[in-house]
Design an enzyme around this catalytic site. Structure first.
Site, PDB file in Angstrom:
ATOM      1  N   CYS A 132     -26.264 -72.829  14.503  1.00 24.47           N
ATOM      2  CA  CYS A 132     -25.101 -72.138  13.932  1.00 24.47           C
ATOM      3  C   CYS A 132     -25.582 -71.237  12.779  1.00 24.47           C
ATOM      4  O   CYS A 132     -26.441 -70.383  12.988  1.00 24.47           O
ATOM      5  CB  CYS A 132     -24.070 -73.171  13.491  1.00 24.47           C
ATOM      6  SG  CYS A 132     -22.486 -72.499  12.962  1.00 24.47           S
ATOM      7  N   ASP A 201     -19.777 -69.728  24.233  1.00 20.87           N
ATOM      8  CA  ASP A 201     -19.715 -69.752  22.765  1.00 20.87           C
ATOM      9  C   ASP A 201     -18.794 -68.637  22.287  1.00 20.87           C
ATOM     10  O   ASP A 201     -19.095 -67.447  22.438  1.00 20.87           O
ATOM     11  CB  ASP A 201     -21.127 -69.558  22.197  1.00 20.87           C
ATOM     12  CG  ASP A 201     -21.200 -69.751  20.687  1.00 20.87           C
ATOM     13  OD1 ASP A 201     -20.167 -69.603  20.002  1.00 20.87           O
ATOM     14  OD2 ASP A 201     -22.301 -70.047  20.189  1.00 20.87           O
ATOM     15  N   HIS A 233     -20.156 -73.414  21.695  1.00 20.74           N
ATOM     16  CA  HIS A 233     -20.765 -73.453  20.366  1.00 20.74           C
ATOM     17  C   HIS A 233     -20.956 -74.917  19.963  1.00 20.74           C
ATOM     18  O   HIS A 233     -20.206 -75.796  20.371  1.00 20.74           O
ATOM     19  CB  HIS A 233     -19.865 -72.738  19.358  1.00 20.74           C
ATOM     20  CG  HIS A 233     -20.514 -72.482  18.043  1.00 20.74           C
ATOM     21  ND1 HIS A 233     -21.543 -71.590  17.890  1.00 20.74           N
ATOM     22  CD2 HIS A 233     -20.284 -73.000  16.807  1.00 20.74           C
ATOM     23  CE1 HIS A 233     -21.922 -71.561  16.629  1.00 20.74           C
ATOM     24  NE2 HIS A 233     -21.176 -72.415  15.952  1.00 20.74           N
TER      25      HIS A 233
END
Length: 283
Positions: A132, A201, A233
């Site tokens: 991330c 994502d 994600h």
């Protein structure tokens, strides 16, 4: 391989502010070999700092024979404690993510590499990884020529130039003049990079991934680019992932990490000869 856990507090001075950054250290140990030396890995966390899932990821890497150093990114604003995986924690992490300057992120990275290189048990070879926000920071850390290998999981804000203070997303191919954004500095990367994304994502859409891939290619970076059809994600987060954790794909991605780090950081490759590789066109 056994693991010893500790932490080190390192002083940083950037943007006219001096703060203490905690680095969580996960160190492999081999009984009766106190002078064993290992490559170092800088592990950058998601927006929640070093949480349980990040620490478990660090232990997995350390158990393969790497000294893992995980810095607390938000020392500019708070202590080293992890933020909660809830709405207030998410909002706070996202707020600090753009409030913290690129100069401060860079200082964190350099200081963490400096720390690893001071350890007598570090071989001097350094890699970076993260997920991330941390995926972006791992890629950005690779602008430091001391980092030879990078594995970036679902790196956010690269394609949109929205890490640190900004006036709005910019997904143009060219970017602003004299840009300090990561995507516009990829030509400075000297090591090898593996980018890992999920096609589902929502933080990095198709066009964003395509832009990152094209910019890496245009910059001449040695890289691999992995896209998993059903991954969302945060698919490697094994706790409070909001239904997105995929252990099977996580396992595949960890093999990608081990291959790159093992080949680049554990093997003494010697100097690169610079000769073009001749590949025979055969069936």
């Amino acid at each position: 391989m056994l693991i010893k856990e500790s932490h080190a507090d390192v002083q940083t001075n950037v943007d006219g502010k001096e703060t203490s950054m905690r680095i969580f250290v996960f160190h492999p140990t081999i009984p009766q070999y106190p002078n064993a030396r290992f490559p170092g890995i800088v592990l950058f966390s998601e927006i929640y700092q070093v949480t349980g899932p990040v620490a478990r990821f660090a232990r997995q890497i350390a158990g393969q024979g790497y000294i893992v150093a995980a810095p607390s990114s938000y020392h500019d604003f708070t202590g080293p404690e992890a933020l909660a995986y809830d709405v207030p924690g998410t909002d706070q992490g996202n707020e600090w993510k753009v409030k913290k300057t690129l100069q401060s992120y860079d200082e964190d990275s350099y200081k963490t590499v400096d720390y690893l290189l001071t350890l007598p048990t570090c071989s001097g070879r350094i890699g970076a990884t993260g997920m991330c926000l941390g995926g972006h920071l791992a890629l950005r850390a690779s602008l430091d020529p001391r980092i030879s290998a990078c594995v970036a999981y679902f790196a956010t804000d690269v394609h949109s130039r929205t890490l640190g203070p900004h006036s709005g997303a910019d997904t143009s191919a060219q970017g602003p003049e004299n840009s300090n954004h990561t995507i516009d500095k990829l030509g400075e990367i000297k090591g090898e990079v593996a980018m890992i994304f999920g096609i589902k994502d929502t933080h990095v859409p198709d066009a964003g991934r395509d832009l990152v891939r094209q910019k890496l290619r245009n910059a001449g970076v040695v890289f691999s680019f992995y896209e998993f059809a059903w991954a969302q994600h945060a698919f490697i987060r094994d706790e409070l992932s909001k239904g997105r954790y995929d252990p099977a794909i996580t396992k595949v991605c960890f093999e990608v990490l081990l291959e790159l780090f093992g080949r680049v950081l554990k093997t003494d490759l010697g100097p690169k000869d610079g000769k073009p590789e001749k590949i025979e066109h055969v069936c």
